[in-house]
Design a protein around this motif. Structure first.
Motif, PDB file in Angstrom:
ATOM      1  N   GLU A 360      -8.346 -13.894  85.790  1.00  0.00           N
ATOM      2  CA  GLU A 360      -8.586 -13.194  87.058  1.00  0.00           C
ATOM      3  C   GLU A 360      -7.610 -13.622  88.143  1.00  0.00           C
ATOM      4  O   GLU A 360      -7.259 -12.814  89.014  1.00  0.00           O
ATOM      5  N   ALA A 361      -7.177 -14.882  88.103  1.00  0.00           N
ATOM      6  CA  ALA A 361      -6.370 -15.428  89.202  1.00  0.00           C
ATOM      7  C   ALA A 361      -4.923 -15.687  88.816  1.00  0.00           C
ATOM      8  O   ALA A 361      -4.207 -16.361  89.560  1.00  0.00           O
ATOM      9  N   ILE A 362      -4.465 -15.148  87.687  1.00  0.00           N
ATOM     10  CA  ILE A 362      -3.158 -15.541  87.171  1.00  0.00           C
ATOM     11  C   ILE A 362      -2.020 -15.234  88.148  1.00  0.00           C
ATOM     12  O   ILE A 362      -1.030 -15.976  88.213  1.00  0.00           O
ATOM     13  N   ASP A 363      -2.144 -14.201  88.945  1.00  0.00           N
ATOM     14  CA  ASP A 363      -1.061 -13.856  89.872  1.00  0.00           C
ATOM     15  C   ASP A 363      -0.904 -14.877  90.991  1.00  0.00           C
ATOM     16  O   ASP A 363       0.150 -14.930  91.633  1.00  0.00           O
ATOM     17  N   THR A 364      -1.930 -15.668  91.239  1.00  0.00           N
ATOM     18  CA  THR A 364      -1.853 -16.677  92.305  1.00  0.00           C
ATOM     19  C   THR A 364      -1.927 -18.105  91.771  1.00  0.00           C
ATOM     20  O   THR A 364      -1.982 -19.046  92.556  1.00  0.00           O
ATOM     21  N   MET A 365      -1.940 -18.274  90.435  1.00  0.00           N
ATOM     22  CA  MET A 365      -1.979 -19.617  89.858  1.00  0.00           C
ATOM     23  C   MET A 365      -0.723 -20.386  90.266  1.00  0.00           C
ATOM     24  O   MET A 365       0.392 -19.905  90.077  1.00  0.00           O
ATOM     25  N   PRO A 366      -0.876 -21.595  90.823  1.00  0.00           N
ATOM     26  CA  PRO A 366       0.290 -22.349  91.259  1.00  0.00           C
ATOM     27  C   PRO A 366       0.986 -23.035  90.095  1.00  0.00           C
ATOM     28  O   PRO A 366       0.425 -23.205  89.010  1.00  0.00           O
ATOM     29  N   THR A 374       4.932 -10.761  83.460  1.00  0.00           N
ATOM     30  CA  THR A 374       3.551 -10.668  83.001  1.00  0.00           C
ATOM     31  C   THR A 374       3.229 -11.905  82.173  1.00  0.00           C
ATOM     32  O   THR A 374       3.964 -12.235  81.234  1.00  0.00           O
ATOM     33  N   VAL A 375       2.175 -12.603  82.533  1.00  0.00           N
ATOM     34  CA  VAL A 375       1.733 -13.756  81.751  1.00  0.00           C
ATOM     35  C   VAL A 375       0.794 -13.251  80.669  1.00  0.00           C
ATOM     36  O   VAL A 375      -0.247 -12.653  80.961  1.00  0.00           O
ATOM     37  N   SER A 376       1.159 -13.482  79.422  1.00  0.00           N
ATOM     38  CA  SER A 376       0.376 -12.953  78.312  1.00  0.00           C
ATOM     39  C   SER A 376      -0.977 -13.632  78.222  1.00  0.00           C
ATOM     40  O   SER A 376      -1.168 -14.768  78.670  1.00  0.00           O
ATOM     41  N   ASP A 377      -1.906 -12.932  77.594  1.00  0.00           N
ATOM     42  CA  ASP A 377      -3.232 -13.502  77.413  1.00  0.00           C
ATOM     43  C   ASP A 377      -3.178 -14.742  76.525  1.00  0.00           C
ATOM     44  O   ASP A 377      -3.920 -15.702  76.753  1.00  0.00           O
ATOM     45  N   SER A 378      -2.293 -14.743  75.533  1.00  0.00           N
ATOM     46  CA  SER A 378      -2.175 -15.919  74.668  1.00  0.00           C
ATOM     47  C   SER A 378      -1.631 -17.116  75.438  1.00  0.00           C
ATOM     48  O   SER A 378      -2.023 -18.253  75.179  1.00  0.00           O
TER      49      SER A 378
END
Length: 683
Positions: A360-366, A374-378
Motif C-alpha cells: 500500500e505504501a510502496i510509493d513513499t517507502m524510504p 515499478t517495484v514488483s510484488d516479488s
C-alpha cells in the motif's frame, strides 16, 4: 558413548591432491606442543580454517567468540588428524582434575545429542559413519578467575591419547543482572502488553561490566529491540520474546541494507537496493549499514551475547491445521504453513501485516536506492519482512541455548561480523517461507556446534554479495560447523546463491543430516554472480532420508529479482568430501517423496548450463545405499576414491556424466563408471 569413527586415510592427502591453498598448506602450529600463555583463547583462523595439527592428540583447544562469562565457558577442539587412533570420546580436565567426557556433557547441555544418539540407535546394521562431539560446556566457575584446561581423546580400548596443549582462560567480572519486570522498567509478560519501550530501557541502562538483561518466565510481546556492546540478553526457562504483529513496531528508518551501497552509487539500471525493516533483535550501524565503515567487524558493537533456555518467536506465520509434528525423538515440533508471496495475506501474521502495508505504501517507502519505476510484488515480498535477528558489524557475538522460532523472513543473520559462536541452540522454523536457520554474509571466524535445526529453508547458509559490485565486498570464511543435528530444511550446509566475494575455508564435520530436503552440502550460484566457493571440507558425517539430492553444485540456480549488476560466472573448486555415509534419497522407505528424477550427486555447470565448469572436487571414502544415480554436468579434474554404491534405484550404473565432465579419475570405485550395476554391499 560415541560410536567409533572409521579409520580413514588422512584427509590431508585428499586435500593435497586438490592443491587446496591455505587450508592444506599452512603448517602445524608449534603452540600445540606446549602450554599456551595468556588468557585470550578465542577460536581464530588456526582453529576454524585448519584441520587438526597433531596425529596423536587433540589440538587447537579454544573458546568460541564471547563464550566466556562470569561463571562458565565453552571449549572446542580439533580431533587428532592423520593418525590411526580409534577415538570414541574425549575427556576434559580443569586444573588437572577430570571434569568428564564430551558425549555426556553434550547430552546434559545440548538439544542435538539426544537426536544423534537416537539416530545411531536406529542404525541397526551400522551402515552410517559415526560422529564425535568435540565441545564441552564448563560451568560452576568463579568470576575473574583463571583456569587451565586440557583435553585427551578416549580410545576404543579405554586408553587415553596424549593431552592437548593446555590453555588458560579467565572468566569475566561478576555479572550485574537486571530483570525487565523490575519496577524501573515495568515489562509485563502477559502476551498482550507491548513491552518494546520497557525492554529497550533495560538494555540501554545496562552499562556495568558483564551486564545481563534477563527476560523472566512469561510471554513478552515486543517490537524491534537493539542490542549494543557488552550486553548479554538472557531468556530464562519459560520466557518467550514474542514479536509484535504490527509493522509499526519495526520502524523502517531503523532498518538495514543487506549489503553496503557502493560510493558513488552505481548507475546501471539493474542496480537497486532496499532499506529493510529491522528484525526482532538487532545490532545495526548508525547509517543503517549503508557505508563500509559501520560494517567493519567491531564498528557497530563488541561482545554481544544472547543466552538462556527461552524462545525468540518472530510471530511470522500461522501454523498448519495439524500444528505440529511428533519427531523421531518423541518431541513435538511446530509446523508452519508453506506460504509464498501470493498467499502471504492468508497465511501470514507479521509477514502478512508487513507485506500488505509495504504494498500500500510502496510509493513513499524510504531508502530505496535507484528506485525502479515499478517495484514488483516479488521485490516487496523479498524486502519488507522482518527476520528474527540481524547483526551487522559485530566483533564477538555468542548465542547459546535459545530457541529461534517462526520468523517472518530469515532466522539469525550475521552480516560483516567476526568471532561468532553458536552453541546448543534450536531452530524450529519449518516450513516458514525463507525461514533459514543461520545466515553468514561477509562474516568470518565462526563456530557452529551442537545445535538442532528444523528449518523452513537453508540451515547454515553462507553468502558473499552479488555480481559486479558484490565482488568488492567481504568473503564469508573460516567457519567451523560440527556436532549438529540437521533435520528438515533445504540445504544443510548451504553456499550461495550470493557468492560474488567468495565463500571459502569452511570445515563441516561430525554432523547428522536426517530428512533434510535439498543437499547435505548444497552449493548454488549463477553464470553471472561472480566468485563462488572454494576450500570447503565436508567430512565424517551421516546423511539419511533425503528428500532429493545429497550433494549439489549448481550454477543454474533460479533467482528472484534482487537488483544486482551482472558479473562473470561463479564456480566451485577445491571441494573435499570424505568419510560420509548416505542412505536413501527420494525414497518412500523412509517416508520421503518417491522422486527418481533427483540425482544423489547433482552437478549443473559447464557449457551445457552456459556457465564455467567446476572442480577439482575430491570424494574419498563415501558410501551410498538406496539412492538415485548421479547427474553430473561440467565437473572437471576431480577424483573419486573408494566411493561405493551398495544399491541404486532401478539397479543401474550410478555414474551419469556429460561430455563436458573431463579429466576425472576413479580409483577403487564400486561399481566403476560403465561397469554394471551395484553389488548390494560396500566393503
Amino acid at each position: 558413548m560415541l560410536r567409533p569413527r572409521r579409520t580413514v586415510p588422512t584427509l590431508v592427502a585428499a586435500l593435497g591432491a586438490l592443491a587446496l591453498g591455505p587450508v592444506a598448506l599452512l603448517a602445524a602450529t608449534p603452540a600445540d606442543a606446549a602450554p599456551k600463555t595468556g588468557t585470550d583463547n578465542t577460536c581464530t583462523q588456526a582453529s576454524t580454517r585448519l584441520t587438526g595439527t597433531s596425529p596423536l592428540a587433540p589440538s587447537n583447544l579454544c573458546v568460541p567468540g564471547s563464550a566466556t562469562d562470569d561463571v562458565s565457558t565453552l571449549l572446542v577442539w580439533n580431533k587428532p588428524e592423520g593418525g590411526k587412533l580409534d577415538v570414541v570420546d574425549y575427556e576434559v580436565s580443569q586444573d588437572g582434575r577430570v571434569l568428564g567426557r564430551a558425549s555426556a556433557n553434550a547430552a546434559a547441555h545440548t538439544p542435538s545429542q539426544p537426536y544423534v544418539e537416537a539416530f545411531y540407535a536406529a542404525d541397526r546394521d551400522g551402515f552410517h559413519v559415526g560422529v564425535e562431539s568435540r565441545s564441552f560446556k564448563v560451568t560452576g566457575l568463579a568470576p575473574q578467575t583463571t583456569y587451565t584446561f586440557q583435553v585427551r581423546a578416549v580410545l576404543a580400548d579405554g586408553s587415553l591419547s596424549a593431552p592437548s596443549a593446555a590453555i588458560r582462560q579467565t572468566t569475566a567480572k561478576k555479572a550485574h543482572r537486571s530483570v525487565v519486570t523490575a519496577p524501573q522498567f515495568g515489562a509485563i509478560g502477559d502476551g498482550v502488553t507491548l513491552n518494546t519501550g520497557a525492554i529497550q530501557k533495560a538494555i540501554d541502562a545496562c552499562n556495568a561490566p558483564s551486564c545481563v538483561v534477563t527476560i523472566p518466565e512469561g510471554t513478552f510481546r515486543t517490537g524491534a529491540l537493539f542490542l549494543r556492546s557488552g550486553v548479554t540478553l538472557e531468556l530464562a526457562q519459560g520466557a518467550r520474546l514474542l514479536g509484535s504483529d504490527d509493522w509499526r513496531d519495526y520502524p523502517i528508518e531503523r532498518g538495514y541494507y543487506l549489503y553496503p551501497i557502493p560510493d558513488p552509487v552505481p548507475t546501471e539500471a539493474s542496480y537497486t537496493a532496499y532499506l529493510r525493516p529491522p528484525s526482532l533483535l538487532n545490532v545495526i550501524p548508525a547509517d543503517n549499514g549503508r557505508g563500509e565503515a559501520g560494517r567493519q567487524p567491531g564498528a557497530a558493537a563488541r561482545g554481544v551475547r544472547i543466552v538462556g533456555q527461552g524462545v525468540i518467536d518472530g510471530n511470522g506465520w500461522k501454523r498448519t491445521a495439524a500444528g505440529s509434528t511428533t519427531d523421531e525423538a518423541g518431541n513435538a515440533l511446530p509446523d508452519y504453513v508453506a506460504s509464498s508471496a501470493g498467499k502471504v495475506a492468508t497465511d501470514g501474521i507479521l509477514a502478512a501485516n508487513q507485506v500488505i502495508h509495504a504494498r500500500e505504501a510502496i510509493d513513499t517507502m524510504p531508502g530505496i536506492v535507484n528506485r525502479p519505476e515499478t517495484v514488483s510484488d516479488s521485490s516487496i515480498y523479498g524486502q519488507y519482512r522482518s527476520s528474527l535477528a540481524t547483526f551487522i558489524g559485530v566483533d564477538g557475538l555468542y548465542l547459546e541455548g535459545v530457541t529461534a522460532d517462526n520468523p517472518a523472513f530469515h532466522g539469525v543473520m550475521f552480516l560483516d561480523s567476526h568471532n561468532i559462536g553458536v552453541y546448543a541452540t534450536s531452530h524450529t522454523t519449518f516450513n516458514t517461507n525463507n525461514g533459514d536457520g543461520l545466515e553468514f554474509g561477509g562474516s568470518s571466524h565462526g563456530v557452529v556446534a551442537n545445535n538442532f535445526f528444523d528449518t523452513g529453508d537453508d540451515v547454515v547458509n553462507f553468502a558473499a554479495g552479488q555480481g559486479k559490485y558484490g565482488a568488492l565486498g567481504r568473503s564469508s570464511q573460516d567457519v567451523w560447523i560440527m556436532g549438529n543435528y540437521v533435520r528438515r530444511g533445504h540445504g544443510g550446509v548451504a553456499i550461495g546463491s550470493h557468492t560474488a566475494a567468495w565463500v571459502q575455508h569452511l570445515l563441516a564435520e561430525d554432523n547428522v543430516f536426517h530428512r533434510t530436503e535439498t543437499g547435505a552440502l548444497r552449493m548454488k550460484s549463477t553464470s553471472d554472480m561472480n566468485g563462488g566457493a572454494r576450500d570447503i571440507i565436508f567430512r565424517d558425517s551421516a546423511v539419511d532420508c533425503m528428500a532429493s539430492n545429497a550433494f549439489i553444485a549448481s550454477l543454474a540456480y533460479t533467482l528472484s529479482p534482487s537488483g544486482y549488476v551482472s558479473g562473470g560466472s561463479a564456480t566451485f573448486r577445491d571441494i573435499a568430501v570424505s568419510n560420509v555415509s548416505v542412505n536413501s534419497n527420494n525414497s518412500k522407505t523412509c517416508g520421503m517423496a518417491d522422486n527418481a528424477g533427483k540425482p544423489v550427486i547433482l552437478v549443473e555447470a559447464g557449457p551445457g548450463k552456459n556457465a564455467d565448469t567446476v572442480g577439482p572436487f575430491a570424494f574419498t571414502d563415501v558410501r551410498f545405499r538406496n539412492v538415485s544415480p548421479t547427474g553430473i554436468q561440467g565437473l572437471t579434474d576431480s577424483t573419486f576414491t573408494r566411493v561405493c554404491f551398495a544399491s541404486v534405484r532401478g539397479g543401474v550404473n550410478p555414474w551419469v556424466l556429460d561430455a563436458h565432465s573431463v579429466g576425472n579419475t576413479f580409483v577403487d570405485v564400486t561399481p566403476m563408471p560403465g561397469g554394471g550395476a551395484p553389488t548390494g554391499r560396500c566393503p
